[in-house]
Design a protein around this motif. Structure first.
Motif, short mmCIF file in Angstrom:
data_model
loop_
_atom_site.label_atom_id
_atom_site.label_comp_id
_atom_site.label_asym_id
_atom_site.label_seq_id
_atom_site.Cartn_x
_atom_site.Cartn_y
_atom_site.Cartn_z
N ARG A 159 0.84 -1.20 0.00
CA ARG A 159 0.00 0.00 0.00
C ARG A 159 0.87 1.25 0.00
O ARG A 159 0.37 2.35 -0.16
N TYR A 160 2.17 1.06 0.21
CA TYR A 160 3.04 2.20 0.49
C TYR A 160 4.11 2.43 -0.56
O TYR A 160 5.21 2.83 -0.25
N LYS A 161 3.78 2.14 -1.82
CA LYS A 161 4.72 2.35 -2.91
C LYS A 161 3.94 2.55 -4.21
O LYS A 161 2.85 1.98 -4.35
N ARG A 203 0.71 2.94 9.57
CA ARG A 203 1.97 3.63 9.24
C ARG A 203 2.97 3.49 10.38
O ARG A 203 4.16 3.26 10.18
N GLY A 204 2.46 3.64 11.61
CA GLY A 204 3.30 3.54 12.80
C GLY A 204 3.93 2.17 12.91
O GLY A 204 5.14 2.03 13.14
N ALA A 205 3.12 1.13 12.72
CA ALA A 205 3.62 -0.24 12.82
C ALA A 205 4.71 -0.47 11.78
O ALA A 205 5.76 -1.07 12.06
N ASN A 206 4.48 0.02 10.56
CA ASN A 206 5.48 -0.13 9.50
C ASN A 206 6.76 0.64 9.82
O ASN A 206 7.86 0.14 9.64
N PHE A 207 6.55 1.85 10.31
CA PHE A 207 7.69 2.73 10.59
C PHE A 207 8.59 2.15 11.69
O PHE A 207 9.81 2.04 11.52
#
Ligand code: GDD
Ligand code: MN
Length: 260
Positions: A147-149, A166-170
């Motif tokens: 979802r992030y590209k 987003r936080g978990a990914n970051f």
């Protein structure tokens, strides 16, 4: 894209050879369900349509965890409609978590590739042919929807939910540097023996499973290709991601950080 960090697994190599021209390939979709009565017929219909149009050999394994809303009965009907070689209901008695649902489902899979996705229509089957193309293109062990590209994205989430994802990914990117852009997403394609191998070392039971799989895959030297996907929030039913899952995600993340 994750580059191999060590020599690729022997089992993955044999899988590559067996894949050959791709004509014998079979894709096993693992569909975990908990209270997805309204969504299940639609997602199955879309999957069947997508696979049939592209002449792809497939099976759909439904892992229902004793949903109180009658999802299991719906799955039994679908088994009758589409045939028990295409739709395989492999239920469990009670809600035992998303991660262990995949582990249960893969035991019944007969395909040489595994596709995992949500059953609530947040993941559209139209992306699957792209996953398959990507896999063949780079001979990847894993193709992960992101979802992030690129054109990937999230539709329908409120700010709080976006921040959680987003936080978990970051945090995971910083602590573990796994090098893939969507670590918690659950729309992916795996070589079956690769996923089996990874699962042997996985300890998580809930949502943290997706993240753990990518981190362990990298340690094993697996290659990961990415395909941008749009994630659309569900219309029917509700998310099962609660506070408990978030706490166990953080615990799982710290455990991985400490042990890998
Ligand atoms: N069998 C089983 N057992 N299925 C489950 C369980 C369980 O304990 N918990 C959830 N599911 C199923 C749901 O029925 C759905 O098909 C899928 O797993 C995803 O659950 P949702 O509750 O819809 O997840 P979400 O939309 O909040 O979360 C999405 O984003 C997360 C963060 O990126 C999903 O894509 C998650 O997989 C992802 O980790
Ligand atoms: Mn969902």
């Amino acid at each position: 894209m994750v580059r191999p960090t060590a020599s690729a697994m022997a089992s993955a190599e044999s899988g590559r050879r067996a894949a050959g021209s791709g004509r014998l390939d079979k894709y096993s979709v693992l569909l975990p369900t908990y209270n997805e009565r309204e969504n299940l017929p639609l997602i199955v219909w879309l999957l069947v349509k997508s696979f049939s149009e592209s002449a792809i050999n497939y099976e759909i394994i439904i892992i229902d965890d004793g949903s109180p809303d009658g999802t299991r009965e719906v799955a039994e009907q679908l088994e009758k409609i589409y045939g028990s070689d295409r739709i395989l209901l492999r239920p469990r008695e009670k809600k035992l978590g998303l991660g262990t649902a995949y582990i249960h489902g893969i035991k019944h899979a007969t395909g040489n590739y595994i596709i995992i996705m949500d059953a609530d229509l947040s993941h559209h089957p139209k992306f699957i042919p792209e996953f398959i193309r990507k896999q063949k293109e780079g001979n990847f062990d894993i193709v992960s929807g992101t979802r992030y590209k690129g054109n990937g994205g999230v539709y329908g989430w409120d700010l709080k939910r976006k921040l959680i994802s987003r936080g978990a990914n970051f945090i995971t990117q910083i602590l573990l540097r796994p090098g893939a852009s969507d670590l918690t997403g659950s729309f992916r394609l795996y070589r079956k023996e690769v996923l089996q191998k990874i699962i042997e070392s996985c300890v998580s039971k809930g949502y943290v499973f997706q993240m753990e799989v990518i981190v362990r895959a990298r340690q094993l030297g697996c290659t990961v290709g990415e395909v941008p996907i749009s994630f659309v929030d569900r219309v029917y039913g509700e998310s099962k991601l609660g506070g408990n899952e978030i706490v166990s995600f953080l615990k799982g993340l710290l455990t991985l950080f400490a042990t890998t």
